[in-house]
Write a protein that holds these residues in place. Sequence first.
Motif, PDB file in Angstrom:
ATOM      1  N   GLU A   1      -0.926  -5.833  -1.387  1.00  0.00           N
ATOM      2  CA  GLU A   1      -1.784  -6.945  -0.973  1.00  0.00           C
ATOM      3  C   GLU A   1      -1.647  -8.114  -1.943  1.00  0.00           C
ATOM      4  O   GLU A   1      -1.597  -7.921  -3.154  1.00  0.00           O
TER       5      GLU A   1
ATOM      6  N   GLY B   1       2.367 -12.080  -1.856  1.00  0.00           N
ATOM      7  CA  GLY B   1       2.960 -13.361  -1.462  1.00  0.00           C
ATOM      8  C   GLY B   1       3.894 -13.233  -0.263  1.00  0.00           C
ATOM      9  O   GLY B   1       4.688 -14.140   0.001  1.00  0.00           O
ATOM     10  N   LYS B   2       3.782 -12.166   0.478  1.00  0.00           N
ATOM     11  CA  LYS B   2       4.693 -11.925   1.613  1.00  0.00           C
ATOM     12  C   LYS B   2       4.604 -13.026   2.679  1.00  0.00           C
ATOM     13  O   LYS B   2       5.628 -13.544   3.118  1.00  0.00           O
TER      14      LYS B   2
ATOM     15  N   GLU C   1       3.486  -7.391  10.886  1.00  0.00           N
ATOM     16  CA  GLU C   1       2.942  -6.110  11.327  1.00  0.00           C
ATOM     17  C   GLU C   1       1.761  -5.721  10.460  1.00  0.00           C
ATOM     18  O   GLU C   1       1.789  -5.997   9.254  1.00  0.00           O
TER      19      GLU C   1
ATOM     20  N   GLN D   1       0.889   5.438   5.036  1.00  0.00           N
ATOM     21  CA  GLN D   1       0.508   6.671   5.734  1.00  0.00           C
ATOM     22  C   GLN D   1       1.244   7.885   5.161  1.00  0.00           C
ATOM     23  O   GLN D   1       0.757   9.008   5.236  1.00  0.00           O
TER      24      GLN D   1
ATOM     25  N   VAL E   1      -6.010 -12.267  -3.335  1.00  0.00           N
ATOM     26  CA  VAL E   1      -6.585 -12.098  -2.003  1.00  0.00           C
ATOM     27  C   VAL E   1      -8.092 -12.334  -2.057  1.00  0.00           C
ATOM     28  O   VAL E   1      -8.664 -12.983  -1.173  1.00  0.00           O
TER      29      VAL E   1
ATOM     30  N   GLY F   1       6.856 -10.639  -8.065  1.00  0.00           N
ATOM     31  CA  GLY F   1       5.853 -11.455  -7.390  1.00  0.00           C
ATOM     32  C   GLY F   1       4.984 -12.268  -8.324  1.00  0.00           C
ATOM     33  O   GLY F   1       4.181 -13.083  -7.883  1.00  0.00           O
TER      34      GLY F   1
ATOM     35  N   GLN G   1       5.893 -14.596 -10.213  1.00  0.00           N
ATOM     36  CA  GLN G   1       6.496 -15.908 -10.477  1.00  0.00           C
ATOM     37  C   GLN G   1       5.744 -16.960  -9.673  1.00  0.00           C
ATOM     38  O   GLN G   1       4.981 -16.622  -8.761  1.00  0.00           O
TER      39      GLN G   1
HETATM   40  N1  Z5A Z   1      -0.359  -1.174   7.036  1.00  0.00           N
HETATM   41  C1  Z5A Z   1      -0.202   0.204   7.073  1.00  0.00           C
HETATM   42  O1  Z5A Z   1      -1.035   0.930   6.522  1.00  0.00           O
HETATM   43  N2  Z5A Z   1       0.847   0.736   7.738  1.00  0.00           N
HETATM   44  C2  Z5A Z   1       1.758  -0.029   8.375  1.00  0.00           C
HETATM   45  O2  Z5A Z   1       2.711   0.497   8.973  1.00  0.00           O
HETATM   46  C3  Z5A Z   1       1.614  -1.466   8.308  1.00  0.00           C
HETATM   47  C4  Z5A Z   1       0.540  -1.990   7.625  1.00  0.00           C
HETATM   48  C5  Z5A Z   1       2.602  -2.348   8.990  1.00  0.00           C
HETATM   49  C6  Z5A Z   1      -2.159  -5.176   6.735  1.00  0.00           C
HETATM   50  O3  Z5A Z   1      -2.907  -6.055   6.038  1.00  0.00           O
HETATM   51  C7  Z5A Z   1      -2.564  -3.821   6.231  1.00  0.00           C
HETATM   52  O4  Z5A Z   1      -2.009  -2.824   7.103  1.00  0.00           O
HETATM   53  C8  Z5A Z   1      -1.972  -3.574   4.883  1.00  0.00           C
HETATM   54  C9  Z5A Z   1      -1.196  -2.267   5.004  1.00  0.00           C
HETATM   55  C10 Z5A Z   1      -1.519  -1.746   6.349  1.00  0.00           C
HETATM   56  N3  Z5A Z   1      -2.913  -3.408   3.893  1.00  0.00           N
HETATM   57  N4  Z5A Z   1      -3.753  -4.229   3.532  1.00  0.00           N
HETATM   58  N5  Z5A Z   1      -4.564  -4.924   3.191  1.00  0.00           N
HETATM   59  P1  Z5A Z   1      -2.650  -7.607   5.954  1.00  0.00           P
HETATM   60  O5  Z5A Z   1      -1.442  -8.035   6.722  1.00  0.00           O
HETATM   61  O6  Z5A Z   1      -3.935  -8.273   6.285  1.00  0.00           O
HETATM   62  O7  Z5A Z   1      -2.490  -7.707   4.383  1.00  0.00           O
HETATM   63  P2  Z5A Z   1      -1.245  -7.960   3.514  1.00  0.00           P
HETATM   64  O8  Z5A Z   1      -0.007  -7.596   4.245  1.00  0.00           O
HETATM   65  O9  Z5A Z   1      -1.403  -7.327   2.229  1.00  0.00           O
HETATM   66  O10 Z5A Z   1      -1.250  -9.554   3.409  1.00  0.00           O
HETATM   67  P3  Z5A Z   1      -1.981 -10.482   2.400  1.00  0.00           P
HETATM   68  O11 Z5A Z   1      -3.151  -9.860   1.768  1.00  0.00           O
HETATM   69  O12 Z5A Z   1      -2.226 -11.735   3.142  1.00  0.00           O
HETATM   70  O13 Z5A Z   1      -0.928 -10.701   1.254  1.00  0.00           O
HETATM   71  P4  Z5A Z   1       0.485 -11.422   1.226  1.00  0.00           P
HETATM   72  O14 Z5A Z   1       0.934 -11.837   2.599  1.00  0.00           O
HETATM   73  O15 Z5A Z   1       1.406 -10.607   0.461  1.00  0.00           O
HETATM   74  O16 Z5A Z   1       0.199 -12.731   0.372  1.00  0.00           O
HETATM   75  P5  Z5A Z   1      -0.020 -14.267   0.823  1.00  0.00           P
HETATM   76  O17 Z5A Z   1      -0.935 -14.370   2.007  1.00  0.00           O
HETATM   77  O18 Z5A Z   1       1.256 -14.965   0.913  1.00  0.00           O
HETATM   78  O19 Z5A Z   1      -0.740 -14.802  -0.502  1.00  0.00           O
HETATM   79  C11 Z5A Z   1      -2.013 -14.319  -0.871  1.00  0.00           C
HETATM   80  C12 Z5A Z   1      -2.745 -15.419  -1.701  1.00  0.00           C
HETATM   81  O20 Z5A Z   1      -2.025 -15.617  -2.917  1.00  0.00           O
HETATM   82  C13 Z5A Z   1      -2.795 -16.781  -1.010  1.00  0.00           C
HETATM   83  O21 Z5A Z   1      -3.987 -17.409  -1.350  1.00  0.00           O
HETATM   84  C14 Z5A Z   1      -1.588 -17.511  -1.595  1.00  0.00           C
HETATM   85  O22 Z5A Z   1      -1.772 -18.901  -1.602  1.00  0.00           O
HETATM   86  C15 Z5A Z   1      -1.530 -16.956  -2.999  1.00  0.00           C
HETATM   87  N6  Z5A Z   1      -0.158 -16.830  -3.516  1.00  0.00           N
HETATM   88  C16 Z5A Z   1       0.958 -16.464  -2.838  1.00  0.00           C
HETATM   89  N7  Z5A Z   1       2.032 -16.463  -3.653  1.00  0.00           N
HETATM   90  C17 Z5A Z   1       1.585 -16.813  -4.892  1.00  0.00           C
HETATM   91  C18 Z5A Z   1       2.228 -16.974  -6.150  1.00  0.00           C
HETATM   92  N8  Z5A Z   1       3.548 -16.753  -6.308  1.00  0.00           N
HETATM   93  N9  Z5A Z   1       1.475 -17.323  -7.202  1.00  0.00           N
HETATM   94  C19 Z5A Z   1       0.137 -17.540  -7.055  1.00  0.00           C
HETATM   95  N10 Z5A Z   1      -0.536 -17.430  -5.879  1.00  0.00           N
HETATM   96  C20 Z5A Z   1       0.181 -17.056  -4.799  1.00  0.00           C
END
Ligand code: Z5A
Length: 216
Positions: A13, A16-17, A40, A106, A147, A191, A193
């Motif tokens: 989580e 930065g995906k 997904e 899982q 997050v 991540g 960076q």
């Molecule tokens: N799951 C599962 O169990 N089995 C499966 O088969 C699949 C998924 C496919 C999906 O959640 C959930 O489903 C996941 C696993 C499970 N678990 N959780 N939670 P999701 O899609 O809602 O959550 P996520 O995939 O973890 O996405 P996320 O939380 O949005 O994180 P992210 O996409 O990796 O990060 P982001 O949205 O690009 O960035 C997050 C914040 O950080 C945002 O405010 C950005 O502006 C900031 N950010 C991004 N990059 C940086 C850097 N480099 N520096 C500083 N700040 C940054």
Amino acid sequence: MARGRLITLEGGEGAGKSTQARLLAEYLTTAGLEVVVTREPGGSALGEKIRELVLDPATPAHSQLAEALLFSAARADHLDGLIRPALDRGRWVICDRFSDSTRVYQGTVGGLSGDILSRLDEIVVGSTQPDLTILIDIDPVVGLARVGSRRGGAEPADRYEARAPDYHQQLRDAFLAIARAEPIRCVVVDGFQSVDDLARHIRGHVDARLRRTRGG
Ligand code: Z5A
């Protein structure tokens, strides 16, 4: 027409995906490729419905097998409705999480056997395996803090985010183990960076591993 490429982004989580999926799509589009960004669970109408269900903290407790089947149903629909048709049309598909997330959440950490997951993968994904998987590795404390601050306390954490720190460290280790076991398909990027540095590294890997190998 040459088949497109499937690039998946994986990691914990807040790694930065989603941010990097968007930036990579911009880069590849500028380079003249047709690109589809998807995620997904989700990416199709049914997949998004299943996403709501699996992420909802109010969803009743259920087994890891039931959960894996829900993710697999979402993936089957996503592959048939969006990913395979796009690849057949020569598009490059960037998918925010894919089958490694099932193996990690899982499987390794959730406790479902590798045999069951391999059989599901064979049925659902079959030959549509990722051409390249970018694992964005980050200390879960940093990822979860990102997050949390994005959420600003306005929404409750989803079912995964809300779990103990040790759970998130196990996820990290499990993703790294996959990348070590499959170095041809997977690359690990740091991540921690800046957004721009990370995007540059990811572009470098995509160019080296996919675009140069097809003269693109
Ligand atoms: N799951 C599962 O169990 N089995 C499966 O088969 C699949 C998924 C496919 C999906 O959640 C959930 O489903 C996941 C696993 C499970 N678990 N959780 N939670 P999701 O899609 O809602 O959550 P996520 O995939 O973890 O996405 P996320 O939380 O949005 O994180 P992210 O996409 O990796 O990060 P982001 O949205 O690009 O960035 C997050 C914040 O950080 C945002 O405010 C950005 O502006 C900031 N950010 C991004 N990059 C940086 C850097 N480099 N520096 C500083 N700040 C940054």
